[in-house]
Design an enzyme around this catalytic site. Sequence first.
Site, mmCIF file in Angstrom:
data_model
loop_
_atom_site.group_PDB
_atom_site.id
_atom_site.type_symbol
_atom_site.label_atom_id
_atom_site.label_comp_id
_atom_site.label_asym_id
_atom_site.label_seq_id
_atom_site.Cartn_x
_atom_site.Cartn_y
_atom_site.Cartn_z
ATOM 1 N N SER A 1 0.838 -1.191 0.000
ATOM 2 C CA SER A 1 0.000 0.000 0.000
ATOM 3 C C SER A 1 0.886 1.259 0.000
ATOM 4 O O SER A 1 1.701 1.416 -0.913
ATOM 5 C CB SER A 1 -0.944 -0.052 1.204
ATOM 6 O OG SER A 1 -1.980 0.879 1.093
ATOM 7 N N ASP B 1 -9.062 -3.671 -6.119
ATOM 8 C CA ASP B 1 -8.516 -2.991 -4.945
ATOM 9 C C ASP B 1 -9.118 -1.591 -4.841
ATOM 10 O O ASP B 1 -8.926 -0.767 -5.733
ATOM 11 C CB ASP B 1 -6.990 -2.902 -5.067
ATOM 12 C CG ASP B 1 -6.316 -2.468 -3.771
ATOM 13 O OD1 ASP B 1 -6.901 -1.659 -3.032
ATOM 14 O OD2 ASP B 1 -5.185 -2.922 -3.528
ATOM 15 N N HIS C 1 -8.074 -5.272 -0.862
ATOM 16 C CA HIS C 1 -6.840 -4.506 -0.878
ATOM 17 C C HIS C 1 -5.641 -5.454 -0.819
ATOM 18 O O HIS C 1 -5.563 -6.321 0.051
ATOM 19 C CB HIS C 1 -6.838 -3.578 0.339
ATOM 20 C CG HIS C 1 -5.692 -2.615 0.407
ATOM 21 N ND1 HIS C 1 -5.175 -1.993 -0.702
ATOM 22 C CD2 HIS C 1 -4.962 -2.164 1.471
ATOM 23 C CE1 HIS C 1 -4.182 -1.192 -0.329
ATOM 24 N NE2 HIS C 1 -4.034 -1.290 0.983
#
Length: 513
Positions: A231, A454, A482
Amino acid sequence: MSARRRLATVVAGVATLVLALSGCLYAQIPPVAPDTGRSLAPQTQGVDEALLPYYGQTLAWSDCGSAGFDCTTVTAPRDYADPSAGDLTLSVIRHRATSGEPLGSLLTNPGGPGVSGVDTVRDSLGLVADEALTRSYDVIGFDPRGVGQSTAVTCFDDAGMDRFLYDIPPGARGSDERDAALEQRAADFADACEANSDGILPYISTENAARDMDLLRAVLGDAKLNYLGFSYGSFLGTTYAGLFPERVGRMVLDGGIDPSLPGSESGLAQAVGFENALRAFMADCLTTSECPFSGTVDDAMNDLSNLLARVDARPLAGGDGRQLGADSLVTSIVAALYSDQSWPYLRAALADVQNGDASVAFQLADFYNGRIDGRYADNTMQALRAYNCIDYPDEGDDDDPALQAALEEQAPVVAPYWIGPDPCAAWPAPPTGTREAITAPGSPPIVVLGTTGDPATPYSEAQALADQLSQGVLVTYVGEGHLAYNKGDSCVNSAVDDYLLAGTVPAEGLRCE
């Protein structure tokens, strides 16, 4: 005069996600040699003379209380351009390789910005590295500057964070009265951060955190940086590659972020990502007997819009005295959309809210905000603001009607709750970051993972990042939620492990379904 407004940027760390197994094929691409050049001595080659005292420091490891883990601290300059500006401390944890001679160190970052890498590695090692990696690497977690056990950004106490995150401002949504209250809230938060953070706010940036990673690489004794970032951690890794392409070893970036995308466009992409994730949730919800909605997906999305508007007008009382408004309800929805394994909780939360019960929604929002039994487990939400306000340049005071129209057209359910006064307008340190393509010429292949569904790091950004990097290699996971690695998909895990362990570059265009 209307307040300067900006689209929200929703960022978080690693979410637990279990996906179905699938197979994949690899092309015969020559592997990347294990050019780690590991040594017990600090690596100081090519380092500016003023930084040698930092790069030459010797680490003192101590037991962390769990078998296989040890901890240390590293001293870093506040300002790499001016080491005389003072120091700060970085907290580091190591899980020692369990088999044979380690390939080297594997630095990890779980996201945020603001998630503790020390806590993640200590408490949830399996989230960031599977057994194959923990056998062969010393897995390194660290709290970036400003975060957790490192020299930390400090703003409000627990009661102050409750008011900051959950209180409902006066006035109608979008009114001058409401915007003024939100601006004052942001200013009060910024003032508290400045007063309680010992002067570090100007130095809490992703560029400085990337320079800290190079310092960690050196004092750990590695000639090259092996790295697995998730991320926001993908942006941190990309930034490192842009600064030190010749020092990149084997790097994997899960949930790639496009470094050239302005904050407003990134916020729009996330809004659309969560809108699409909501539609995927609704399609699944409507097949169950527990779904609080009925009809088509469009019918359900319209009913959810009405529910949000109702809660916006008449907030629900929680058992602890807090009021659940539409903003906190959206936070709870966002929290659950990071993983399809959380969809049953979202079904329950929305069903309960329809019946006037806010308890499950508050549980989800509290999980997202790091709130446990009335206390905040860490400073993630404070560090997140500090990083974003420095990293994202000011885009100006004028509203962008085209961007607002795109938001309302492409994300109609979340749009009313995705824009507001600029939370960084009162930040005491000016932004120093830029938004531009990073190519990292001269680096070895850098593997970028993108998940098609995502919501937080949209797949389009992973595609853009892989295209920008001079040696970017995109691996696509076709699925919801995600991130992609270490979530149960053998195709993704094999691609990552084969690269990090043997230097085998994934096939161009690899799709894991």
